[in-house]
Each structure stands twice: as structure tokens, then as C-alpha cells.
Design a protein around this motif. Structure first.
Motif, PDB file in Angstrom:
ATOM      1  N   TYR A   1       0.822  -1.211   0.000  1.00 60.35           N
ATOM      2  CA  TYR A   1       0.000   0.000   0.000  1.00 60.35           C
ATOM      3  C   TYR A   1       0.861   1.268   0.000  1.00 60.35           C
ATOM      4  CZ  TYR A   1      -4.510  -2.268   0.361  1.00 60.35           C
ATOM      5  OH  TYR A   1      -5.648  -2.996   0.076  1.00 60.35           O
ATOM      6  N   ASP A   2       2.150   1.102  -0.203  1.00 61.05           N
ATOM      7  CA  ASP A   2       3.096   2.214  -0.304  1.00 61.05           C
ATOM      8  C   ASP A   2       3.157   3.042   0.977  1.00 61.05           C
ATOM      9  OD1 ASP A   2       5.092   3.366  -1.778  1.00 61.05           O
ATOM     10  OD2 ASP A   2       3.786   4.794  -2.797  1.00 61.05           O
ATOM     11  N   CYS A   3       3.007   2.369   2.120  1.00 62.60           N
ATOM     12  CA  CYS A   3       3.075   3.029   3.413  1.00 62.60           C
ATOM     13  C   CYS A   3       4.484   2.917   3.987  1.00 62.60           C
ATOM     14  CB  CYS A   3       2.105   2.379   4.401  1.00 62.60           C
ATOM     15  SG  CYS A   3       0.375   2.543   3.929  1.00 62.60           S
ATOM     16  N   ALA A   4       4.863   3.911   4.779  1.00 65.15           N
ATOM     17  CA  ALA A   4       6.070   3.789   5.576  1.00 65.15           C
ATOM     18  C   ALA A   4       5.807   2.755   6.664  1.00 65.15           C
ATOM     19  CB  ALA A   4       6.414   5.137   6.203  1.00 65.15           C
ATOM     20  N   VAL A   5       6.853   2.110   7.121  1.00 62.25           N
ATOM     21  CA  VAL A   5       6.720   1.090   8.162  1.00 62.25           C
ATOM     22  C   VAL A   5       7.738   1.381   9.259  1.00 62.25           C
ATOM     23  CG1 VAL A   5       6.976  -1.363   8.690  1.00 62.25           C
ATOM     24  CG2 VAL A   5       5.881  -0.666   6.550  1.00 62.25           C
ATOM     25  N   THR A   6       7.255   1.396  10.491  1.00 58.98           N
ATOM     26  CA  THR A   6       8.119   1.501  11.660  1.00 58.98           C
ATOM     27  C   THR A   6       8.059   0.162  12.375  1.00 58.98           C
ATOM     28  OG1 THR A   6       7.701   3.870  11.927  1.00 58.98           O
ATOM     29  CG2 THR A   6       8.482   2.687  13.870  1.00 58.98           C
ATOM     30  N   LEU A   7       9.215  -0.467  12.576  1.00 55.72           N
ATOM     31  CA  LEU A   7       9.256  -1.779  13.218  1.00 55.72           C
ATOM     32  C   LEU A   7       9.662  -1.631  14.672  1.00 55.72           C
ATOM     33  CD1 LEU A   7      10.931  -3.850  10.372  1.00 55.72           C
ATOM     34  CD2 LEU A   7       8.506  -3.546  10.871  1.00 55.72           C
ATOM     35  N   LEU A   8       8.864  -2.241  15.551  1.00 62.96           N
ATOM     36  CA  LEU A   8       9.093  -2.100  16.988  1.00 62.96           C
ATOM     37  C   LEU A   8       8.489  -3.297  17.710  1.00 62.96           C
ATOM     38  CD1 LEU A   8       9.923  -0.127  19.358  1.00 62.96           C
ATOM     39  CD2 LEU A   8       7.527   0.609  19.331  1.00 62.96           C
ATOM     40  N   ALA A   9       9.285  -3.947  18.534  1.00 61.45           N
ATOM     41  CA  ALA A   9       8.748  -4.969  19.437  1.00 61.45           C
ATOM     42  C   ALA A   9       8.120  -4.199  20.592  1.00 61.45           C
ATOM     43  CB  ALA A   9       9.850  -5.899  19.914  1.00 61.45           C
ATOM     44  N   SER A  10       6.951  -3.679  20.349  1.00 59.32           N
ATOM     45  CA  SER A  10       6.335  -2.666  21.206  1.00 59.32           C
ATOM     46  C   SER A  10       5.873  -3.215  22.547  1.00 59.32           C
ATOM     47  CB  SER A  10       5.136  -2.052  20.480  1.00 59.32           C
ATOM     48  OG  SER A  10       4.487  -1.108  21.304  1.00 59.32           O
ATOM     49  N   PRO A  11       6.245  -2.521  23.646  1.00 61.96           N
ATOM     50  CA  PRO A  11       5.701  -2.885  24.947  1.00 61.96           C
ATOM     51  C   PRO A  11       4.342  -2.257  25.220  1.00 61.96           C
ATOM     52  CG  PRO A  11       7.363  -1.191  25.223  1.00 61.96           C
ATOM     53  CD  PRO A  11       7.302  -1.516  23.752  1.00 61.96           C
ATOM     54  N   GLY A  12       3.847  -1.438  24.288  1.00 61.33           N
ATOM     55  CA  GLY A  12       2.538  -0.831  24.500  1.00 61.33           C
ATOM     56  C   GLY A  12       2.288   0.332  23.569  1.00 61.33           C
ATOM     57  N   LEU A  13       1.068   0.871  23.646  1.00 61.23           N
ATOM     58  CA  LEU A  13       0.641   1.918  22.724  1.00 61.23           C
ATOM     59  C   LEU A  13       1.502   3.171  22.815  1.00 61.23           C
ATOM     60  CD1 LEU A  13      -1.374   2.855  20.579  1.00 61.23           C
ATOM     61  CD2 LEU A  13      -2.907   3.556  22.434  1.00 61.23           C
ATOM     62  N   GLY A  14       1.894   3.552  24.026  1.00 58.28           N
ATOM     63  CA  GLY A  14       2.718   4.751  24.166  1.00 58.28           C
ATOM     64  C   GLY A  14       4.021   4.640  23.404  1.00 58.28           C
ATOM     65  N   SER A  15       4.687   3.517  23.551  1.00 57.06           N
ATOM     66  CA  SER A  15       5.951   3.296  22.831  1.00 57.06           C
ATOM     67  C   SER A  15       5.729   3.267  21.324  1.00 57.06           C
ATOM     68  CB  SER A  15       6.597   1.992  23.285  1.00 57.06           C
ATOM     69  OG  SER A  15       6.960   2.062  24.644  1.00 57.06           O
ATOM     70  N   SER A  16       4.609   2.690  20.887  1.00 53.31           N
ATOM     71  CA  SER A  16       4.302   2.637  19.450  1.00 53.31           C
ATOM     72  C   SER A  16       4.087   4.037  18.882  1.00 53.31           C
ATOM     73  CB  SER A  16       3.055   1.789  19.207  1.00 53.31           C
ATOM     74  OG  SER A  16       3.295   0.435  19.477  1.00 53.31           O
ATOM     75  N   ILE A  17       3.345   4.863  19.612  1.00 52.56           N
ATOM     76  CA  ILE A  17       3.113   6.234  19.149  1.00 52.56           C
ATOM     77  C   ILE A  17       4.441   6.982  19.052  1.00 52.56           C
ATOM     78  CG2 ILE A  17       2.072   8.464  19.728  1.00 52.56           C
ATOM     79  CD1 ILE A  17      -0.237   6.856  21.062  1.00 52.56           C
ATOM     80  N   ALA A  18       5.262   6.888  20.109  1.00 50.93           N
ATOM     81  CA  ALA A  18       6.548   7.594  20.112  1.00 50.93           C
ATOM     82  C   ALA A  18       7.422   7.153  18.939  1.00 50.93           C
ATOM     83  CB  ALA A  18       7.272   7.350  21.439  1.00 50.93           C
ATOM     84  N   ALA A  19       7.472   5.846  18.660  1.00 50.19           N
ATOM     85  CA  ALA A  19       8.282   5.344  17.547  1.00 50.19           C
ATOM     86  C   ALA A  19       7.742   5.835  16.204  1.00 50.19           C
ATOM     87  CB  ALA A  19       8.325   3.816  17.580  1.00 50.19           C
ATOM     88  N   GLY A  20       6.419   5.837  16.061  1.00 54.63           N
ATOM     89  CA  GLY A  20       5.824   6.311  14.812  1.00 54.63           C
ATOM     90  C   GLY A  20       6.103   7.777  14.564  1.00 54.63           C
ATOM     91  N   VAL A  21       6.000   8.595  15.609  1.00 52.37           N
ATOM     92  CA  VAL A  21       6.290  10.028  15.475  1.00 52.37           C
ATOM     93  C   VAL A  21       7.767  10.237  15.172  1.00 52.37           C
ATOM     94  CG1 VAL A  21       6.357  12.239  16.720  1.00 52.37           C
ATOM     95  CG2 VAL A  21       4.348  10.746  16.923  1.00 52.37           C
ATOM     96  N   ALA A  22       8.636   9.485  15.846  1.00 46.91           N
ATOM     97  CA  ALA A  22      10.081   9.615  15.616  1.00 46.91           C
ATOM     98  C   ALA A  22      10.447   9.282  14.172  1.00 46.91           C
ATOM     99  CB  ALA A  22      10.852   8.710  16.576  1.00 46.91           C
ATOM    100  N   ASN A  23       9.701   8.380  13.551  1.00 49.22           N
ATOM    101  CA  ASN A  23       9.955   7.995  12.164  1.00 49.22           C
ATOM    102  C   ASN A  23       9.433   9.027  11.170  1.00 49.22           C
ATOM    103  OD1 ASN A  23      10.715   6.517   9.931  1.00 49.22           O
ATOM    104  ND2 ASN A  23       9.278   4.855  10.283  1.00 49.22           N
ATOM    105  N   ARG A  24       8.533   9.907  11.609  1.00 48.39           N
ATOM    106  CA  ARG A  24       7.976  10.940  10.733  1.00 48.39           C
ATOM    107  C   ARG A  24       7.944  12.290  11.473  1.00 48.39           C
ATOM    108  NH1 ARG A  24       9.293   7.988   7.556  1.00 48.39           N
ATOM    109  NH2 ARG A  24       8.276   7.167   5.731  1.00 48.39           N
ATOM    110  N   PRO A  25       9.128  12.774  11.941  1.00 46.31           N
ATOM    111  CA  PRO A  25       9.148  13.986  12.760  1.00 46.31           C
ATOM    112  C   PRO A  25       8.816  15.256  11.987  1.00 46.31           C
ATOM    113  CG  PRO A  25      11.384  13.308  12.267  1.00 46.31           C
ATOM    114  CD  PRO A  25      10.468  12.221  11.744  1.00 46.31           C
ATOM    115  N   TRP A  26       8.904  15.228  10.657  1.00 42.95           N
ATOM    116  CA  TRP A  26       8.639  16.421   9.856  1.00 42.95           C
ATOM    117  C   TRP A  26       7.144  16.642   9.596  1.00 42.95           C
ATOM    118  CZ3 TRP A  26      11.122  12.044   8.082  1.00 42.95           C
ATOM    119  CH2 TRP A  26      10.414  11.259   7.164  1.00 42.95           C
ATOM    120  N   TRP A  27       6.306  15.659   9.927  1.00 45.18           N
ATOM    121  CA  TRP A  27       4.876  15.872   9.738  1.00 45.18           C
ATOM    122  C   TRP A  27       4.404  17.026  10.615  1.00 45.18           C
ATOM    123  CZ3 TRP A  27       2.343  10.307   9.849  1.00 45.18           C
ATOM    124  CH2 TRP A  27       2.659   9.640   8.649  1.00 45.18           C
TER     125      TRP A  27
END
Length: 194
Positions: free
Chosen positions: A73-99
């Protein structure tokens, strides 16, 4: 890079309860609601219909089939063995900080309507946080503007973004969309009256 708002599609959960009952990850399971598409794919369609290529999917590194689907689907992908939603959000934002803004969209919500996502997406131009509300129940996706980037990056574990929303109450968008509050945790959830 062109600065713009995008969607963070949260798909890094383990799906423990669903797997325990069905043996399958809920995002890959054959749905029991008449729609032939698995949960992740229908939410990839929804996210890309609203945000085009400005979609970043947070996934676990072992989920190779789902990673391949997100890339189709031509999406960016952030890979994380996530311990929870907070960590997932932080990783996703870190991967797209210019948004200039991030819509946090949960991948386990099969009945979320496109107009709800679009309304949150558009309203983020006028507020630092935005959230849909159905019958006084707060729903998803939740939008955050760039002024909250550092707060989003500081999230950890399973805390989610409720603390940010407490400090910066969201603009509430009333919607006629129960899909913004209904998610799938166990196979029986597919039987909800729509």
C-alpha cells in the motif's frame, strides 16, 4: 520533504486474547462481518484513502506478512517490538518527525468510517488535539498537532496519550459512527450489532 499531516496506523500489538481463542492474529484473521478483507488491509485502505502516502504503520518486526502488506500500500513502516501503545506512538512520530500533525489510528477497528477520519484530519488544522465522539464516548482516531511532538516522543510503555489529552483537551467532533469506538479484541466482537 513536504511537511503535512499523516496517519500513524497502530498495528504492533500481540493480539494475545484473539490468538488464544482463534489461533490467529486479529489483524490477519478472516473477518466474520461479511467484508472479505482482513482487518489490517481494510484499515490500510481507509488510511491511504484519507492521507495518501502519508501513512506510517507501526508493526512488530516478526510480522513479515503484515509488513509486506503495508509496503504494497506504499506506506512507511516503523518496526518495533512494542511494549505498548505509548511506545508505538513515540516510535511512529520519531519515524515521521517532519509531519505537521499525526492522527493516531488503531488498526483493530473494522467499522470506522472514512468520513470520521477525514473530519479529524481536517479539524487538526484548527486545534492541537482532535477526537471524534459518538454518543458521548471518546473515539479514534485522535489527532495531535506538531506543537505536541515532544510530548508524543516522550510516551513510553502502555500509557498511551491520555496524559497529553488531559493537559490539552481535544476539540471534540460529534460523529454518527459507532465504528470510532468499537474495536476487536476477541472473535466474539465480530457479532456486534451495527
Amino acid at each position: 520533504m513536504i511537511a503535512s499531516t499523516g496517519i500513524l496506523l497502530m498495528a504492533a500489538g500481540l493480539s494475545r486474547r484473539y490468538r488464544l481463542q482463534s489461533g490467529q492474529h486479529k489483524l490477519q484473521a478472516n473477518p466474520a462481518d461479511g467484508n472479505p478483507l482482513p482487518l489490517l488491509e481494510r484499515n490500510l485502505q481507509l488510511a491511504t484513502a484519507v492521507a495518501g502516502r502519508q501513512v506510517n504503520v507501526v508493526l512488530r518486526p516478526e510480522e513479515q506478512e503484515m509488513i509486506a502488506l503495508a509496503r504494497r500500500y506504499d506506506c512507511a513502516v516503523t518496526l518495533l517490538a512494542s511494549p505498548g501503545l505509548g511506545s508505538s506512538i513515540a516510535a511512529g512520530v520519531a519515524n515521521r518527525p517532519w509531519w505537521t500533525g499525526w492522527l493516531v489510528m488503531l488498526a483493530d477497528m473494522p467499522w470506522l468510517q472514512q468520513h470520521t477520519v477525514m473530519r479529524v484530519f481536517q479539524a487538526l488544522q484548527f486545534a492541537d488535539t482532535v477526537r471524534p465522539v459518538w454518543r458521548q464516548q471518546p473515539g479514534h482516531p485522535v489527532g495531535f498537532s506538531r506543537v505536541l511532538r515532544q510530548s508524543l516522543l516522550a510516551l513510553k510503555g502502555d500509557e498511551g496519550a491520555n496524559g497529553i489529552l488531559d493537559r490539552c483537551p481535544p476539540l471534540q467532533i460529534e460523529v454518527n459512527d459507532p465504528g470510532c469506538v468499537w474495536d476487536i479484541d476477541v472473535p466474539a466482537d465480530w457479532q456486534r450489532e451495527q
